[in-house]
Design an enzyme around this catalytic site. Structure first.
Site, short mmCIF file in Angstrom:
data_model
loop_
_atom_site.label_atom_id
_atom_site.label_comp_id
_atom_site.label_asym_id
_atom_site.label_seq_id
_atom_site.Cartn_x
_atom_site.Cartn_y
_atom_site.Cartn_z
N LYS A 36 0.82 -1.22 0.00
CA LYS A 36 0.00 0.00 0.00
C LYS A 36 0.84 1.26 0.00
CE LYS A 36 -3.08 -2.74 2.88
NZ LYS A 36 -2.25 -3.50 3.81
N HIS A 64 -3.57 3.54 0.77
CA HIS A 64 -3.83 3.04 2.12
C HIS A 64 -5.00 3.78 2.80
CE1 HIS A 64 -1.44 0.87 5.51
NE2 HIS A 64 -2.72 0.87 5.80
N1 LIG Z 1 -5.77 -1.11 5.18
C1 LIG Z 1 -5.71 -0.78 6.45
O1 LIG Z 1 -5.82 0.41 6.83
C2 LIG Z 1 -5.51 -1.85 7.47
C3 LIG Z 1 -5.69 -1.56 8.83
C4 LIG Z 1 -5.52 -2.61 9.74
C5 LIG Z 1 -5.20 -3.87 9.29
N2 LIG Z 1 -5.00 -4.12 7.96
C6 LIG Z 1 -4.64 -5.47 7.45
O2 LIG Z 1 -5.50 -6.45 8.00
C7 LIG Z 1 -4.76 -7.40 8.74
C8 LIG Z 1 -5.53 -7.94 9.92
O3 LIG Z 1 -5.98 -6.91 10.77
P1 LIG Z 1 -5.38 -6.67 12.24
O4 LIG Z 1 -3.98 -7.12 12.26
O5 LIG Z 1 -5.68 -5.26 12.56
O6 LIG Z 1 -6.28 -7.52 13.21
P2 LIG Z 1 -6.97 -8.98 13.30
O7 LIG Z 1 -6.53 -9.87 12.19
O8 LIG Z 1 -8.42 -8.74 13.49
O9 LIG Z 1 -6.42 -9.50 14.69
C9 LIG Z 1 -5.08 -9.79 14.91
C10 LIG Z 1 -4.92 -10.15 16.39
O10 LIG Z 1 -5.63 -11.34 16.70
C11 LIG Z 1 -4.74 -12.34 17.20
N3 LIG Z 1 -5.18 -13.63 16.63
C12 LIG Z 1 -4.99 -14.08 15.37
N4 LIG Z 1 -5.57 -15.27 15.18
C13 LIG Z 1 -6.16 -15.59 16.37
C14 LIG Z 1 -6.91 -16.70 16.80
N5 LIG Z 1 -7.19 -17.72 15.98
N6 LIG Z 1 -7.33 -16.72 18.09
C15 LIG Z 1 -7.06 -15.68 18.94
N7 LIG Z 1 -6.35 -14.59 18.57
C16 LIG Z 1 -5.91 -14.55 17.30
C17 LIG Z 1 -3.36 -11.91 16.76
O11 LIG Z 1 -2.37 -12.31 17.68
P3 LIG Z 1 -1.14 -13.29 17.26
O12 LIG Z 1 -0.41 -12.64 16.13
O13 LIG Z 1 -0.34 -13.35 18.53
O14 LIG Z 1 -1.77 -14.58 16.87
C18 LIG Z 1 -3.49 -10.40 16.78
O15 LIG Z 1 -3.30 -9.90 18.08
C19 LIG Z 1 -3.48 -6.62 9.12
O16 LIG Z 1 -2.43 -7.45 9.53
C20 LIG Z 1 -3.23 -5.87 7.85
O17 LIG Z 1 -2.64 -6.71 6.88
C21 LIG Z 1 -5.18 -3.12 7.05
#
Ligand SMILES: NC(=O)c1ccc[n+]([C@@H]2O[C@H](COP(=O)([O-])OP(=O)(O)OC[C@H]3O[C@@H](n4cnc5c(N)ncnc54)[C@H](OP(=O)(O)O)[C@@H]3O)[C@@H](O)[C@H]2O)c1
Length: 272
Positions: A77, A109
């Protein structure tokens, strides 16, 4: 549907419905190992960004995995500091160098005001020159999308937004479908904040699945690309084990009703 199942974008390119998010995956070996583990577990789609400071690790992990590059889909992004026509061209070049490979999908982004139109023209140029296979946006509301569609020569292939049953943005989802823009769900696990919600736990128990798996499956059954993040190997695997069951219609409808406009990330609604 399985981990390899793809959605067809409006330009004919295909994108795997399940992707590994790497936001807050620390640069270095931990992220590389998480990605290699994900690829070995069947993931074929990695979602990074310049902001995440791990584009380099994404490239290294893919090369280390030995899986042919063309089988893997990489999104990165354009960060907010890099908006503007020339800056965006330059930023894309830098991301490509960091990755050490081509970009499948390049997204704006965030819809930064005043400059986002110039940046979109740069993305169109990158697309026309074949430097990105697809281009799209992130955090665009219906209003931002309408503005873009009025001016664009190339329709964005995707819009990546925060999306979960707790933030069921129905109007945006409908708009994207009507305009053939693939919706992608970020923070689909609510960053863990709703995983202990009793009403979600009750549904998960019924299917003998984790609450995280239910949230991922809900997106998939709505044909939304879903990007759960984890650096934990067993959770990476767990998040991909969502293709051996179906949530029934009644429970899908119940999940649709969980909406409480719950956000874990930034809210673009007020951005002019
Ligand atoms: N475009 C944007 O503005 C934007 C903004 C935010 C995010 N994103 C993208 O979306 C992706 C995902 O969003 P996010 O990282 O914000 O949050 P998410 O995927 O909703 O949550 C991630 C969190 O959940 C935990 N987790 C993962 N699998 C799990 C499970 N099966 N059971 C319990 N806990 C679990 C992870 O910890 P562990 O790693 O310790 O497992 C981490 O703390 C990002 O990595 C990024 O690529 C994009």
């Amino acid at each position: 549907m399985d981990t390899y199942t793809k959605a067809k974008l409006n330009n004919g390119q295909c994108i795997p419905y399940l992707g590994l998010g790497v936001y807050q995956s620390p640069p270095g070996e931990q992220t590389q190992n998480a990605i290699i583990h994900a690829l070995n577990s069947g993931y074929r789609h990695i979602d990074t960004a310049k902001l995440y400071d791990n584009e380099k690790d994404v490239g290294i992990a893919i090369r280390k995995s030995g899986i042919p590059r063309e089988e893997i889909f990489i999104t990165t992004k354009l960060w907010n500091d890099d908006h503007g026509y020339d800056q965006a061209l330059q930023a894309c070049k830098k991301s490509t160098e960091s990755l050490g490979t081509y970009i499948d999908l390049y997204l704006i982004h965030f819809p930064v005001e005043k400059v986002r139109g110039d940046s979109w023209r740069a993305l169109e140029k990158l697309y026309e020159d074949g430097l990105c296979k697809s281009i799209g946006v992130s955090n665009y509301t219906v209003r931002h999308l309408r503005e873009l569609l009025d001016q664009a020569n190339v329709t964005p292939t995707a819009n990546q937004v925060e999306f979960s049953p707790y933030l069921f943005q129905k109007e945006l989802w409908d708009f994207c479908r009507e305009n053939n823009i693939q919706l992608q769900a970020y923070s689909p696990l609510t960053r863990g904040q709703k995983l202990q919600d009793p009403k979600l736990m009750a549904i998960a128990e019924k299917y003998n699945k984790s609450t995280a798996q239910i949230l991922i499956k809900w997106c998939l059954q709505h044909e939304i690309v879903v990007l759960p993040k984890s650096i934990n190997h067993s959770r990476i695997q767990q998040n991909a084990q969502v293709f051996d069951f179906e949530i029934n219609q009644e429970d899908m409808a119940q999940l649709d009703n969980f909406n409480e406009n719950f956000r874990t990330c930034w809210d673009p609604t007020g951005t002019p």
